[in-house]
Design a protein around this motif. Structure first.
Motif, PDB file in Angstrom:
ATOM      1  N   GLU A   1     -40.994 -16.209  68.569  1.00 49.17           N
ATOM      2  CA  GLU A   1     -40.421 -17.489  68.168  1.00 49.17           C
ATOM      3  C   GLU A   1     -38.900 -17.335  68.181  1.00 49.17           C
ATOM      4  O   GLU A   1     -38.377 -16.287  67.792  1.00 49.17           O
ATOM      5  CB  GLU A   1     -40.858 -17.885  66.754  1.00 49.17           C
ATOM      6  CG  GLU A   1     -42.348 -17.986  66.526  1.00 49.17           C
ATOM      7  CD  GLU A   1     -42.673 -18.295  65.073  1.00 49.17           C
ATOM      8  OE1 GLU A   1     -42.008 -19.188  64.491  1.00 49.17           O
ATOM      9  OE2 GLU A   1     -43.573 -17.636  64.519  1.00 49.17           O
ATOM     10  N   VAL A   2     -38.198 -18.373  68.632  1.00 46.72           N
ATOM     11  CA  VAL A   2     -36.745 -18.420  68.567  1.00 46.72           C
ATOM     12  C   VAL A   2     -36.374 -19.688  67.820  1.00 46.72           C
ATOM     13  O   VAL A   2     -36.780 -20.785  68.215  1.00 46.72           O
ATOM     14  CB  VAL A   2     -36.099 -18.409  69.963  1.00 46.72           C
ATOM     15  CG1 VAL A   2     -34.571 -18.440  69.837  1.00 46.72           C
ATOM     16  CG2 VAL A   2     -36.540 -17.175  70.750  1.00 46.72           C
TER      17      VAL A   2
ATOM     18  N   PRO B   1     -44.542 -17.231  55.409  1.00 45.89           N
ATOM     19  CA  PRO B   1     -43.740 -16.120  54.904  1.00 45.89           C
ATOM     20  C   PRO B   1     -43.571 -15.013  55.952  1.00 45.89           C
ATOM     21  O   PRO B   1     -44.391 -14.867  56.867  1.00 45.89           O
ATOM     22  CB  PRO B   1     -44.543 -15.616  53.698  1.00 45.89           C
ATOM     23  CG  PRO B   1     -45.393 -16.775  53.292  1.00 45.89           C
ATOM     24  CD  PRO B   1     -45.732 -17.482  54.570  1.00 45.89           C
ATOM     25  N   VAL B   2     -42.508 -14.238  55.790  1.00 51.90           N
ATOM     26  CA  VAL B   2     -42.239 -13.104  56.675  1.00 51.90           C
ATOM     27  C   VAL B   2     -42.262 -11.824  55.853  1.00 51.90           C
ATOM     28  O   VAL B   2     -42.009 -11.832  54.650  1.00 51.90           O
ATOM     29  CB  VAL B   2     -40.887 -13.268  57.406  1.00 51.90           C
ATOM     30  CG1 VAL B   2     -40.905 -14.505  58.285  1.00 51.90           C
ATOM     31  CG2 VAL B   2     -39.724 -13.334  56.427  1.00 51.90           C
TER      32      VAL B   2
ATOM     33  N   GLY C   1     -48.195  -5.564  63.466  1.00 51.04           N
ATOM     34  CA  GLY C   1     -48.902  -6.748  63.015  1.00 51.04           C
ATOM     35  C   GLY C   1     -48.176  -7.559  61.962  1.00 51.04           C
ATOM     36  O   GLY C   1     -48.724  -8.558  61.473  1.00 51.04           O
ATOM     37  N   ARG C   2     -46.948  -7.161  61.593  1.00 55.32           N
ATOM     38  CA  ARG C   2     -46.184  -7.867  60.562  1.00 55.32           C
ATOM     39  C   ARG C   2     -45.276  -8.917  61.181  1.00 55.32           C
ATOM     40  O   ARG C   2     -44.930  -8.862  62.360  1.00 55.32           O
ATOM     41  CB  ARG C   2     -45.328  -6.874  59.769  1.00 55.32           C
ATOM     42  CG  ARG C   2     -46.095  -5.740  59.142  1.00 55.32           C
ATOM     43  CD  ARG C   2     -47.002  -6.213  58.030  1.00 55.32           C
ATOM     44  NE  ARG C   2     -47.618  -5.104  57.313  1.00 55.32           N
ATOM     45  CZ  ARG C   2     -48.453  -5.230  56.305  1.00 55.32           C
ATOM     46  NH1 ARG C   2     -48.795  -6.437  55.885  1.00 55.32           N
ATOM     47  NH2 ARG C   2     -48.970  -4.177  55.710  1.00 55.32           N
ATOM     48  N   ARG C   3     -44.859  -9.865  60.346  1.00 57.53           N
ATOM     49  CA  ARG C   3     -43.921 -10.904  60.765  1.00 57.53           C
ATOM     50  C   ARG C   3     -42.509 -10.438  60.417  1.00 57.53           C
ATOM     51  O   ARG C   3     -42.183 -10.234  59.239  1.00 57.53           O
ATOM     52  CB  ARG C   3     -44.248 -12.231  60.076  1.00 57.53           C
ATOM     53  CG  ARG C   3     -45.515 -12.882  60.622  1.00 57.53           C
ATOM     54  CD  ARG C   3     -45.980 -14.069  59.784  1.00 57.53           C
ATOM     55  NE  ARG C   3     -44.963 -15.100  59.625  1.00 57.53           N
ATOM     56  CZ  ARG C   3     -44.697 -16.046  60.521  1.00 57.53           C
ATOM     57  NH1 ARG C   3     -45.373 -16.075  61.686  1.00 57.53           N
ATOM     58  NH2 ARG C   3     -43.789 -16.965  60.288  1.00 57.53           N
ATOM     59  N   VAL C   4     -41.690 -10.265  61.450  1.00 63.20           N
ATOM     60  CA  VAL C   4     -40.331  -9.750  61.282  1.00 63.20           C
ATOM     61  C   VAL C   4     -39.334 -10.818  61.709  1.00 63.20           C
ATOM     62  O   VAL C   4     -39.382 -11.303  62.849  1.00 63.20           O
ATOM     63  CB  VAL C   4     -40.120  -8.459  62.112  1.00 63.20           C
ATOM     64  CG1 VAL C   4     -38.670  -7.998  62.018  1.00 63.20           C
ATOM     65  CG2 VAL C   4     -41.061  -7.356  61.621  1.00 63.20           C
ATOM     66  N   LEU C   5     -38.445 -11.172  60.791  1.00 65.87           N
ATOM     67  CA  LEU C   5     -37.392 -12.148  61.061  1.00 65.87           C
ATOM     68  C   LEU C   5     -36.086 -11.412  61.293  1.00 65.87           C
ATOM     69  O   LEU C   5     -35.671 -10.599  60.458  1.00 65.87           O
ATOM     70  CB  LEU C   5     -37.252 -13.115  59.885  1.00 65.87           C
ATOM     71  CG  LEU C   5     -36.024 -14.039  59.877  1.00 65.87           C
ATOM     72  CD1 LEU C   5     -36.035 -14.985  61.079  1.00 65.87           C
ATOM     73  CD2 LEU C   5     -35.968 -14.822  58.562  1.00 65.87           C
TER      74      LEU C   5
ATOM     75  N   LEU D   1     -41.718  -3.842  70.544  1.00 61.62           N
ATOM     76  CA  LEU D   1     -42.342  -2.581  70.950  1.00 61.62           C
ATOM     77  C   LEU D   1     -43.201  -2.006  69.834  1.00 61.62           C
ATOM     78  O   LEU D   1     -44.219  -1.348  70.083  1.00 61.62           O
ATOM     79  CB  LEU D   1     -41.269  -1.557  71.345  1.00 61.62           C
ATOM     80  CG  LEU D   1     -40.597  -1.730  72.702  1.00 61.62           C
ATOM     81  CD1 LEU D   1     -39.454  -0.732  72.859  1.00 61.62           C
ATOM     82  CD2 LEU D   1     -41.609  -1.547  73.825  1.00 61.62           C
ATOM     83  N   GLY D   2     -42.785  -2.249  68.576  1.00 63.75           N
ATOM     84  CA  GLY D   2     -43.520  -1.727  67.425  1.00 63.75           C
ATOM     85  C   GLY D   2     -44.706  -2.573  67.013  1.00 63.75           C
ATOM     86  O   GLY D   2     -45.362  -2.265  66.017  1.00 63.75           O
ATOM     87  N   GLY D   3     -44.985  -3.640  67.755  1.00 65.37           N
ATOM     88  CA  GLY D   3     -46.166  -4.437  67.486  1.00 65.37           C
ATOM     89  C   GLY D   3     -45.981  -5.539  66.472  1.00 65.37           C
ATOM     90  O   GLY D   3     -46.963  -6.077  65.950  1.00 65.37           O
ATOM     91  N   ALA D   4     -44.719  -5.928  66.183  1.00 65.10           N
ATOM     92  CA  ALA D   4     -44.460  -6.995  65.217  1.00 65.10           C
ATOM     93  C   ALA D   4     -44.544  -8.365  65.881  1.00 65.10           C
ATOM     94  O   ALA D   4     -44.409  -8.499  67.101  1.00 65.10           O
ATOM     95  CB  ALA D   4     -43.076  -6.812  64.603  1.00 65.10           C
ATOM     96  N   HIS D   5     -44.761  -9.380  65.053  1.00 69.15           N
ATOM     97  CA  HIS D   5     -44.564 -10.770  65.475  1.00 69.15           C
ATOM     98  C   HIS D   5     -43.097 -11.065  65.194  1.00 69.15           C
ATOM     99  O   HIS D   5     -42.673 -11.122  64.027  1.00 69.15           O
ATOM    100  CB  HIS D   5     -45.468 -11.714  64.695  1.00 69.15           C
ATOM    101  CG  HIS D   5     -45.256 -13.157  65.055  1.00 69.15           C
ATOM    102  ND1 HIS D   5     -45.961 -13.784  66.061  1.00 69.15           N
ATOM    103  CD2 HIS D   5     -44.379 -14.093  64.578  1.00 69.15           C
ATOM    104  CE1 HIS D   5     -45.565 -15.040  66.163  1.00 69.15           C
ATOM    105  NE2 HIS D   5     -44.594 -15.255  65.280  1.00 69.15           N
TER     106      HIS D   5
END
Length: 308
Positions: free
Chosen positions: A180-181, A191-192, A133-137, A155-159
């Motif tokens: 997002e790309v 924020p990420v 559920g976290r935002r990963v850049l 696979l780990g459920g991140a955005h």
């Protein structure tokens, strides 16, 4: 006894050439692999000229066990394995049994060779924080580490936000799981929580400003040829600590290589081999890697040991 190997030669283009070296002598906790495939990592290629001439270079390989470890650990003779260790780019490789994993039957050895360094880096850095559920850049997302990180984070459920250097490098990242790309950091307006940084330089300093309270930056690589300059007090924050750390943990990686191979066998992770050819083409492979004309990994096929 000598073998064929890719050795460091600062006087040739790319600082690598196909030459000869003495066969390794395994320690009791090491096995011997007849190497079938190797993969190149951009940092290894870029840094080859800094190694002593004649050094057998490289860390990623796959092949078949031809001599088991005398201490009784590790796979048996005949096992197909992927391995991580120094001196991998040769016909024979001695490697710790804790740094190998058996390759499942559905997985081609060429694909297995692409996984160790880049896959371990992506897997272990993503484990540094809870990502569900976290935002990963992920910066430098078109490269070998980046493309694995995009898949594993999804696979780990991140955005997953995949950052690339140009629009031409964006191909396939949505299909791998990116939500997002973006080119550079354009368009990131929230924020990420975690940044896997493969770029460094000015973009690293800019990415730090996007980090949420309690977030973290994992420094994986440094593709930029510039330093990162942080404005005065930009690293100071009142609230949950933001952190920045390096990655270099390659201790006993065998179990993690096995996890990656399991994902590949199950169709959940693409090896992302974008260039493959004979190791006699090492100069060509190194150059396209340095020029960033590869999306993902470059794998070389190793000439087999001649029969006695």
């Amino acid at each position: 006894m000598n073998m064929r190997a890719l050795v460091v030669d600062p006087d040739v283009p790319g600082s690598l050439r196909l030459g000869t070296a003495a066969e390794p002598h395994p320690a009791p906790n090491q096995l011997m692999i007849e190497v079938r495939h190797i993969s190149l990592n951009r940092g290894e290629v870029a840094g080859a000229s800094q190694r002593p001439a004649g050094t057998v270079h490289g860390y990623d390989a796959s092949g078949v066990v031809v001599r088991a470890a005398t201490d009784g650990t590790g796979p048996a003779v005949g096992a197909r394995v992927a391995a991580f260790g120094a001196g991998a780019w040769a016909q024979r490789m001695a490697v710790d049994t804790t740094a190998v994993a058996e390759v499942p039957a559905p997985v081609h050895l060429a694909d297995a060779a692409a996984l160790p360094m880049a896959g371990i880096t992506a897997l272990r850095t993503l484990r540094s924080r809870s990502i569900l559920g976290r935002r990963v850049l992920i910066t430098g997302a078109a490269g070998g580490v980046g493309r694995y990180a995009v898949q594993l984070a999804a696979l780990g459920g991140a955005h997953v936000i995949a950052s690339v250097g140009s629009a031409a490098r964006a191909g396939g990242l949505t299909e791998l799981g990116a939500h997002e790309v973006v080119v550079g950091l354009e368009g990131i307006d929230r924020p990420v929580d975690l940044i896997l940084d493969n770029v460094g330089g000015p973009q690293l300093a800019a990415a730090w400003e996007l980090l949420a309270p309690g977030g973290a930056v994992q420094n994986i690589g440094w593709a930029s040829d510039q330093p990162a300059e942080f404005a005065p007090y930009s690293l100071f924050f009142i609230g949950p600590s933001k952190t920045m750390s390096t990655f270099g943990d390659v201790h006993e990686v065998g179990p993690d290589i096995a996890i990656l191979l399991g994902f590949v066998a199950a169709g959940r992770l693409s090896p992302e081999v974008d260039w493959r050819g004979s190791w006699t083409r090492v100069t060509e492979a190194a150059q396209v890697l340095l020029d960033r004309r590869i999306a993902g990994k470059a794998v070389l096929d190793v000439e087999p040991v001649a029969a006695d």
